[in-house]
Design an enzyme around this catalytic site. Sequence first.
Site, mmCIF file in Angstrom:
data_model
loop_
_atom_site.group_PDB
_atom_site.id
_atom_site.type_symbol
_atom_site.label_atom_id
_atom_site.label_comp_id
_atom_site.label_asym_id
_atom_site.label_seq_id
_atom_site.Cartn_x
_atom_site.Cartn_y
_atom_site.Cartn_z
ATOM 1 N N LYS A 214 51.713 17.647 -45.941
ATOM 2 C CA LYS A 214 51.853 16.193 -45.847
ATOM 3 C C LYS A 214 53.309 15.807 -46.079
ATOM 4 O O LYS A 214 53.926 16.234 -47.057
ATOM 5 C CB LYS A 214 50.979 15.504 -46.905
ATOM 6 C CG LYS A 214 49.494 15.689 -46.680
ATOM 7 C CD LYS A 214 48.676 15.034 -47.790
ATOM 8 C CE LYS A 214 48.777 13.527 -47.768
ATOM 9 N NZ LYS A 214 47.895 12.929 -48.830
HETATM 10 O O1 G3P Z 1 47.087 10.003 -50.024
HETATM 11 C C1 G3P Z 1 47.060 8.653 -49.715
HETATM 12 C C2 G3P Z 1 45.871 7.934 -50.222
HETATM 13 O O2 G3P Z 1 45.220 8.795 -51.073
HETATM 14 C C3 G3P Z 1 46.198 6.662 -50.919
HETATM 15 O O3 G3P Z 1 45.034 6.159 -51.502
HETATM 16 O O4 G3P Z 1 43.701 4.810 -53.051
HETATM 17 O O5 G3P Z 1 46.024 5.485 -53.684
HETATM 18 O O6 G3P Z 1 45.664 3.774 -51.936
HETATM 19 P P1 G3P Z 1 45.112 4.997 -52.601
#
Ligand code: G3P
Length: 224
Positions: free
Chosen positions: A86
């Site tokens: 990533k």
């Molecule tokens: O890796 C990106 C994703 O996990 C972001 O999720 O819930 O932190 O917005 P969040």
Amino acid sequence: MIELYLDTADVAQVRRFSKSLPLKGITTNPTILAKSKSGLKETLAEMQVALGGQPRFHAQVVSDTAEKMLEEARQLNELPYDMVVKVPATEQGLAAIKLMKAEGITVLATAIYSSQQGFLAALCGADYLAPYVNRIDNINGNGVAVIADLQMLLDKNELKAKILAASFKNAQQAMDVMKLGIGAITLPVDVTAQLFAHPAVAPAVEQFGHDWKEAFGDSLSFES
Ligand code: G3P
């Protein structure tokens, strides 16, 4: 078929959901790993056991220049798993993606907040694109609309990159983006549980059990 991932470093939850869902693997990011207090290698080793087979793991670089990201990606790619590296879709990140693709590394462009950002990453050769649905919604954008635009751009340009939608707060967001024909999605544990949690289901199943017992006691279906 859409690839389904859990966005977590929680091995117990992965073990739990791997029994009832066709999980392709897991996604992590630096924040998830920092919160779990487990390093990447330890987490992946446990996830491999929890998932069995040949799961796909998405792990993020933490370097901040294209050259350092490339070096980090090479190391991640050496891990004994089906790895996807990533890379944040910044200017440095896009430069890194071009370098990584020249070496045949499988790459996901992450931290995508707009369709143009995802489109550029796809043009640079990214295999996966991770738009952040809930985070876009939180800043008065429309995460579902961003994904619809991005999928249209991919289709019109015949780009093979798969959208791996990320960042969800509720099941509605997840279902809305899955209807767009995306190639992959990663869900947090709480939203995954919500997908099973329709309030009418348990009462319906309980009623079947009650009616059966009244008529046939403890015998099983094939014994009646
Ligand atoms: O890796 C990106 C994703 O996990 C972001 O999720 O819930 O932190 O917005 P969040």
